[in-house]
Scaffold this active site. Structure first.
Site, PDB file in Angstrom:
ATOM      1  N   CYS A  96       0.928  -1.236   0.021  1.00 54.80           N
ATOM      2  CA  CYS A  96      -0.103  -0.080  -0.022  1.00 54.80           C
ATOM      3  C   CYS A  96       0.830   1.214  -0.072  1.00 54.80           C
ATOM      4  O   CYS A  96       1.758   1.376   0.863  1.00 54.80           O
ATOM      5  CB  CYS A  96      -0.551  -0.065   1.170  1.00 54.80           C
ATOM      6  SG  CYS A  96      -2.172   1.469   1.237  1.00 54.80           S
ATOM      7  N   LYS A 136       2.159  -9.338  -0.434  1.00 54.62           N
ATOM      8  CA  LYS A 136       2.146  -8.506  -1.576  1.00 54.62           C
ATOM      9  C   LYS A 136       2.899  -7.268  -1.490  1.00 54.62           C
ATOM     10  O   LYS A 136       2.891  -6.844  -0.282  1.00 54.62           O
ATOM     11  CB  LYS A 136       0.682  -8.129  -2.081  1.00 54.62           C
ATOM     12  CG  LYS A 136       0.505  -7.380  -3.249  1.00 54.62           C
ATOM     13  CD  LYS A 136      -0.926  -6.918  -3.707  1.00 54.62           C
ATOM     14  CE  LYS A 136      -0.796  -6.106  -5.272  1.00 54.62           C
ATOM     15  NZ  LYS A 136      -1.718  -5.206  -5.130  1.00 54.62           N
ATOM     16  N   ARG A 223      -7.241  -2.676 -10.651  1.00 45.66           N
ATOM     17  CA  ARG A 223      -7.933  -1.675 -11.337  1.00 45.66           C
ATOM     18  C   ARG A 223      -8.602  -1.894 -12.724  1.00 45.66           C
ATOM     19  O   ARG A 223      -9.741  -1.664 -13.005  1.00 45.66           O
ATOM     20  CB  ARG A 223      -6.976  -0.252 -11.579  1.00 45.66           C
ATOM     21  CG  ARG A 223      -6.627   0.357 -10.334  1.00 45.66           C
ATOM     22  CD  ARG A 223      -5.673   1.503 -10.347  1.00 45.66           C
ATOM     23  NE  ARG A 223      -4.404   0.991 -11.070  1.00 45.66           N
ATOM     24  CZ  ARG A 223      -3.701   1.764 -11.869  1.00 45.66           C
ATOM     25  NH1 ARG A 223      -4.037   2.995 -12.189  1.00 45.66           N
ATOM     26  NH2 ARG A 223      -2.617   1.137 -12.348  1.00 45.66           N
TER      27      ARG A 223
END
Length: 364
Positions: A96, A136, A223
């Site tokens: 993030c 991740k 996305r």
């Protein structure tokens, strides 16, 4: 990777709640991850966070992504998930890039602290029981502070089951072009565990090209599926060797929009809030279609399901899927500077937990 097709829906704050995951999962198989959950909020049994880790009956396997900076809190959260059967898989977020996360030393800032990263991964794997733990991450903080190869080797040593790499730095945020060559380098560095690639997958053919170019074991899609659950049908077909691609009419898109909004109402138990939450999806669903500005505004400002349905009924339902829609969706753009705790870059081997690192707010 253990799932087929080797496709993961990336957790996205305010997007990958149960109603959206169900719509995507209906289109094709893979792993569908819930919104990011903070470890502190989970162990403190924050009511909002406990609602966020609820899964629909049809969801299997159930996947939770955790964000945490304190190894002890991360360990407790993973043990809670395992012992209370809250999920079948745990993913750890070290990717993030948003300032409120990185300025606490979390997300994509954390892998710079190699010892702290190792402590967190060890705590997670130790407390997971039989649950697989994955992670991740991004390439690093910026081009001068790349961490992904060190982080990958640490993850492999600590028993992490798979690694996903978003091939951008934190500074890039969602701008520029993803550096797929970094995915190939990571795969070469840790051949013993699956490596998944993430970044700039806007259509199924992009996913096949990423696998071919990098040798990665699967893909993570974020996305690219906004307003487009059908992308997972395309991905399933592509990995099965079929050239068939979903091309829904505007009427089929409208029906999906209605189902999405209805699912949010069931999820949130408050129609006005759920329909307001759905508004951000309207532009993504209608991308490329010829829809008048006034009708678009009406749909994006509806305050009830009935209002939304009335607007959807006025769309040209026979309008075919528009060409040239395999293009970027969602936020983009670079950051001028990554927000970090004071002195964060001074010592990459410091294993201390930064002050006030743990957030009690889930969702990113």
């Amino acid at each position: 990777m253990g799932v087929w097709p080797p496709v993961v829906l990336a957790p996205m704050a305010g997007i990958t709640n149960a109603p959206f995951r169900v719509l995507c999962r209906e289109q094709g198989g893979g792993l569908f991850v819930c919104e990011m959950i903070t470890t502190r909020a989970l162990v403190e049994r924050n009511p909002k966070t406990l609602r966020m880790v609820r899964f629909a009956e049809s969801e299997s396997p159930r996947s939770i992504q955790l964000y945490g900076v304190d190894p002890d809190t991360v360990g407790r959260a993973v043990r809670m998930i395992a012992e209370e059967d809250l999920a079948d898989h745990v993913d750890l977020n070290f990717g993030c890039p948003v300032p409120k996360v990185t300025r606490r030393g979390g997300g994509s800032a954390l892998p710079y602290k190699r010892h702290l990263l190792r402590r967190i991964l060890r705590a997670a794997v130790t407390n997971a029981g039989s649950l697989p733990v994955t992670m991740k991450m991004r390439k690093g903080i910026d081009d001068d502070h790349l961490t992904y190869l060190d982080a990958g080797r640490i993850a492999a040593e600590e028993g992490v089951a798979a690694i996903a790499l978003h091939a951008r730095t934190a500074k890039q945020h969602y701008g520029g072009v993803a550096d797929w060559s970094a995915i190939a380098r990571l795969k070469e560095a840790v051949p013993e565990i699956p490596v998944l690639g993430n970044g700039d997958i806007w259509c199924a053919d992009d996913a096949l090209r990423m696998v071919a170019e990098t040798g990665c074991d699967g893909v993570v899609v974020g996305r690219g599926c906004l307003g487009r659950p059908w992308l997972f049908r395309d991905l399933a077909n592509a990995f099965d060797g079929s050239a068939e691609r979903a091309r829904p009419t505007l009427g089929e898109v409208a029906a999906m929009m209605a189902r999405h909004a209805e699912g949010l109402v069931e999820c949130f138990d408050l129609e006005r809030y759920a329909v307001a939450d759905f508004r951000k999806h309207v532009g993504w669903y209608l991308k490329g279609f010829a829809v008048g500005g006034e009708l678009r505004r009406e749909l994006a400002s509806a305050e009830s399901l009935d209002q939304l349905r009335e607007g959807l009924a006025r769309l040209d339902h026979d309008q075919p899927w528009p060409p040239n829609t395999d293009t970027p969706r969602g936020k983009s753009g670079e950051r001028g500077k990554v927000q970090l705790p004071d002195g964060w870059l001074d010592d990459p081997w410091d294993g201390a937990v930064p002050a006030d690192a743990e957030s009690d707010t889930s969702g990113g």
